[in-house]
Design an enzyme around this catalytic site. Structure first.
Site, short mmCIF file in Angstrom:
data_model
loop_
_atom_site.label_atom_id
_atom_site.label_comp_id
_atom_site.label_asym_id
_atom_site.label_seq_id
_atom_site.Cartn_x
_atom_site.Cartn_y
_atom_site.Cartn_z
N LYS A 44 30.34 31.71 -59.18
CA LYS A 44 31.40 30.78 -59.57
C LYS A 44 32.25 31.36 -60.69
O LYS A 44 33.49 31.40 -60.61
CB LYS A 44 30.79 29.45 -60.01
N GLU A 104 -2.91 52.97 -37.72
CA GLU A 104 -3.11 51.58 -38.15
C GLU A 104 -4.26 51.43 -39.14
O GLU A 104 -4.66 50.30 -39.46
CB GLU A 104 -3.36 50.68 -36.93
N TYR A 127 12.21 55.41 -34.37
CA TYR A 127 12.52 54.17 -33.65
C TYR A 127 11.66 53.02 -34.18
O TYR A 127 10.67 53.22 -34.88
CB TYR A 127 12.30 54.33 -32.14
#
Length: 890
Positions: A26, A758, A864
């Protein structure tokens, strides 16, 4: 000396829009509008650094702040010709919050500050309007008491409503100056009654009270919740803006309103807004009076009989249109503006980038790029990836009332409605009869897969954002709510209870996977629409994206959906999901029950043609794109029946004594199966399982090539590896099967063998494992569990508390823990590349579809990401944004 206060007004400002971290959104935008020469009431902004000081020093202020505030008040007085606290010509101010990120309505505001028993008479004399002055004073008492003194707003509304009723009046605008004087007396009396002290009359004391209240509202409950939902750090703090009041309640040539430069729902290029004549800002949003349309076209579309601002205040409207166009061009984004008209003079009180729907965001981005206002790359960066969920799934109609029974975790987006069923078999049977169902379970297991597949949505009372139900539902594109712990599910009675209310099988409920709400009855839905703008933004995103985007898919339906959404291959095909189909579960169970290798091979021989067809279908759909197939991963006991009823059913179907099934289930039972006999450990103990799967992969690839002519690219992934030797043993079996199929068919299929990283040890040993592995795919779900020592299915009981207490900034199963798990991944990446520079590196956990996690994966240079089919567009867009943020030279 530190500068704590920045002034603005009269065509210049000490701040600018680039200073939003210091001045808040603001304050920075008011300064920018002032610098642009726009009509902005003068004022000053107290910086966010004061907020940080305030909380770090027992809610006190820097010693030199008071002097800077007094100097700023004098500056505003000079510009307005009014003096703060002066009984003859008083300066009145508004005190507002303003964080660097827009948080509409979350923090506090005080208007008309500086009024007291003396200055109100001066205001009445100077304005020539007693009613306006006393209306402003009662508003101030009401707002200040609520925000600063803790006397709730409704207390005053009750007094006002009783007074209007006693006089036979309906609207506030019908009250006279004398009526407002009576109200002022009653309001002040109530404040003294509640607080034991009179309403403060000293304007300076009022000001510091309001400043403290605005800083204090940074930690109110609604602001805390909003920040958590929108990932706004608590450390940012809020600024406080003090601004000269302008009055929209000074008669028929005064007004106040809110407007957007484009339609925030549709994105259409049209001025969209509302205003009220003879009102102050809070009246527009309070619902006490029905707002009027700003533009005439909006009034006609709404069928309103009240005049638009365009016709009621035509000169003001023309000026406003000019300013809105200037602001949109300047900020190069759709603006949300607040304004006041005081006796025919327009004043701009705020501008900020407007909130918008996903549909509107896409249209605005494309239109602005087409108009040359922004570039295509800007359009990509402007679109929130997470908001695309709104476009890909049905959502609940926001205009329809809903009776919320419980709120769980928003595990998979979209809304669904159907009859309650408590078992997967029930779901399947009712689906066959053409009925829509919601599968309600305490928690789901792989055995529920057939019921989940046919259900409209899934609801569980346990589990988190990455529980079995959540992961599978996202993969299927099914709405899902998990962890709705306030619901009590009783399988024996086939009931679901909440707060003394009981729902039976067959009762209709609605779930909202975007909010986690469970709702009684049927709620109207809004069906998704993919616009041309969606395709265009995706096309622009793909131009700049570096990382590939694949999908987690094991069924033809998932694979086709993934391709339709732009997936560039399959990054994870979980073969165990294929084993639960009715035509193959018997053979799987026979393999598990076999006493020796001969028996196991006999059962596997029956599975071979089924698996071959599964893989062939995926290769055909992917038509030459890479397909990563994970060998069997879960513990064998998951495939066996568990309850007495299930055991009896399987016993009859297989012709095997129930006792034999029970004995084998007992033998396979593990105390911690997640860390037990699963993954590569199965393939080493029972090599015939991996051999059958490898043969099925190569034979399926040969079959697909013959059918489509495209060369398949299987990537065979071995799960749960912790040593190079494990991978060496299993790769030898895979290579042997490849050679055998090539010899038998005369067709050599190119393939690679890699592993799912993992476990923490695998990250540390990545350099050695990469001597054999040709690719790594980081399984971030299990890596997060094992790295943090947290079970994803049980974490829901405390993760919320951890986030609230600042132990964890986000749920680590939703957004990657960069400092811990992220470092493990980075170690694995670096050590893997040291050994094999060209190694392909991917992610196939749930984090592959999370925009914040994708940003991290881009930063560390993964090849990827792979995610559920419905998250592919989100991942494509997030990967493009990450590439633009972390652009590498060359």
């Amino acid at each position: 000396m530190t500068k704590w206060v920045y002034t603005f007004g009269d065509g210049k400002a000490e701040g600018a829009s680039r200073m939003r971290d210091l001045l808040g959104g603001k304050g920075a935008n008011l300064a920018e509008m002032a610098n642009l020469g726009l009509p902005v009431p003068p004022g000053f902004t107290i910086t966010t650094e004061v907020c940080s000081f305030f909380y770090a020093n027992a809610k006190s202020y820097p010693p030199d702040l008071a002097g800077q505030v007094e100097a700023a008040l004098l500056h505003v007085s000079e510009l307005t010709g009014c003096k703060f606290g002066d009984p003859e010509n008083p300066l009145l101010v508004a005190v507002r919050s303003g964080a660097r990120a827009s948080m509409p309505g979350m923090m506090d505001t005080v208007l008309n500050l500086g009024l007291n028993d003396e200055t109100v008479d001066a205001l009445a004399r100077n304005a020539g309007d007693r009613r306006f002055a006393y209306d402003s004073y009662r508003r101030f008492i009401q707002m200040y008491s609520d925000v600063v003194l803790g006397v709730k707003h409704h207390v005053f509304e009750d007094i006002l409503e009783q007074f209007k009723e006693s006089k036979g009046l309906l609207l506030d605008t019908e009250l006279t100056a004398e009526d407002w004087q009576v109200m002022i007396g009653a309001f002040k009396q109530k404040v003294e009654e509640v607080r034991g002290a009179p309403f403060p009359q000293d304007p300076h004391a009022q000001l510091w009270g309001a400043i403290a209240a605005v800083f204090g509202s940074w930690l109110n409950q609604r602001a805390i919740i909003y920040r958590r939902l929108h990932d706004i750090p608590e450390s940012w703090g809020t600024a406080v803006t003090v601004q000269a009041m302008v009055f929209g309640n000074m008669g028929e040539t005064s007004a106040t309103g809110v407007a957007f430069t484009r339609n925030p729902s549709t994105g259409a290029k049209e001025l969209y807004g509302e205003f009220l004549i003879n009102a102050q800002g809070e009246d527009v949003v309070a619902g006490i009076r029905t707002p009027q349309n700003v533009a005439e076209v909006g009034r006609l579309a709404a069928g309103s009989d009240k005049p638009s601002m365009e016709t009621a205040l035509p000169d003001v409207y023309a000026d406003f249109v000019r300013i809105t166009q200037l602001l949109e061009r300047h900020y190069r984004d759709m603006q949300d503006m607040e304004f006041t008209v005081e006796r025919g003079k327009l004043w701009m009180l705020q501008t900020r980038s407007g909130k918008r729907t996903a549909k509107a965001a896409l249209r605005i981005a494309v239109d602005m790029a087409t108009e040359g206002l922004i570039s295509q790359e800007d359009a990509v960066l402007r679109t929130d990836p997470a908001s695309l969920d709104q476009l890909l799934h049905p959502t609940l109609d926001q205009d329809v009332d809903r009776k919320v029974l419980a709120t769980g975790l928003p595990a998979s987006p979209g809304a669904a409605c159907g009859e309650i069923v408590f078992s997967a078999d029930e779901a399947e049977e009712m689906h066959r009869n053409g009925r829509k169902v919601i599968l309600v379970r305490i928690e789901t297991s792989p055995e529920d897969i057939h019921g989940m597949h046919v259900a409209e949505g899934i609801l569980t009372t346990r589990g988190g954002m990455t529980s079995h139900a959540a992961v599978v539902a996202r993969g299927m594109g099914k709405p899902c709510v998990t962890g709705a712990g306030s619901l009590a599910v009783d399988y024996d009675k086939a009931t679901m209870g909440i707060g003394g209310k009981v729902f039976n099988a067959g009762d209709v409920i609605t779930i909202d996977g975007g909010t986690g709400q469970v709702i009684e009855g049927e709620v109207a839905m809004v069906q998704p629409e993919l616009s041309g703008e969606f395709a265009l933004v995706m096309e622009w995103a793909d131009k700049v994206r570096r990382m590939g985007v694949r999908a987690n898919a094991e069924t033809p339906m998932d694979a086709r959906m993934a391709r339709n959404f732009g997936a560039e291959g399959i990054g994870l095909s979980r073969t165990e999901h294929m084993f639960f189909e009715a035509d193959r579960i018997i053979a799987v169970r026979e393999m598990i029950l076999a006493e020796d290798e001969v028996g196991r091979r006999a059962a596997l021989a029956r599975l071979l043609p089924i698996q071959r067809d599964d893989f062939a279908a995926l290769f055909e759909i992917m038509a030459g794109l890479p397909v990563t197939i994970r060998l069997l991963d879960p513990p064998l006991h998951e495939f066996l029946p568990h309850t007495q009823e299930e055991i009896a059913e399987v016993s009859a179907a297989m012709g095997v004594p129930a006792e034999q099934l029970e004995r084998r289930a007992t033998e396979l039972h593990e105390f911690n199966p997640m860390l037990g006999f699963r993954g590569c450990r199965l393939a080493i103990a029972f090599p015939e399982i991996a051999q059958m799967q490898a043969r099925a992969i190569f034979e399926g690839a040969v079959a697909a090539k013959k059918k489509t002519g495209a060369m398949p690219h299987p990537e065979i992934m071995v799960p749960l590896i912790v040593t190079k030797r494990e991978l060496d043993l299993i790769k030898a079996d895979i290579d042997a099967m490849a050679a055998a199929v090539a010899s038998e068919t005369g067709e050599t299929i190119p393939y690679t063998v890699g592993t799912m990283i993992e476990l923490p040890r695998a990250c540390l040993q990545a350099g050695r494992i990469a001597e054999t592995a040709e690719f790594f795919s980081f399984g971030t779900n299990d890596l997060t569990q094992t790295g943090l020592g947290i079970s994803r299915d049980d974490a829901g009981s405390f993760l919320g508390t951890y986030e609230e207490r600042g132990v964890l900034s986000k749920d680590p199963f939703v957004c990657i823990d960069e400092e811990g798990i992220g470092e493990l991944i980075e170690i694995g990446v670096n050590r893997g590349r040291e050994t094999r520079p060209e190694i392909k590196l991917g992610v196939c956990g749930e984090h592959g579809g999370d925009p914040a996690s994708i940003d991290f994966f881009e930063k560390i240079g993964l090849t990827y990401i792979s995610c559920s089919p419905f998250r592919v567009p989100i991942a494509r867009l997030a990967a493009a944004q990450a590439a633009l943020r972390h652009r590498r030279p060359g």
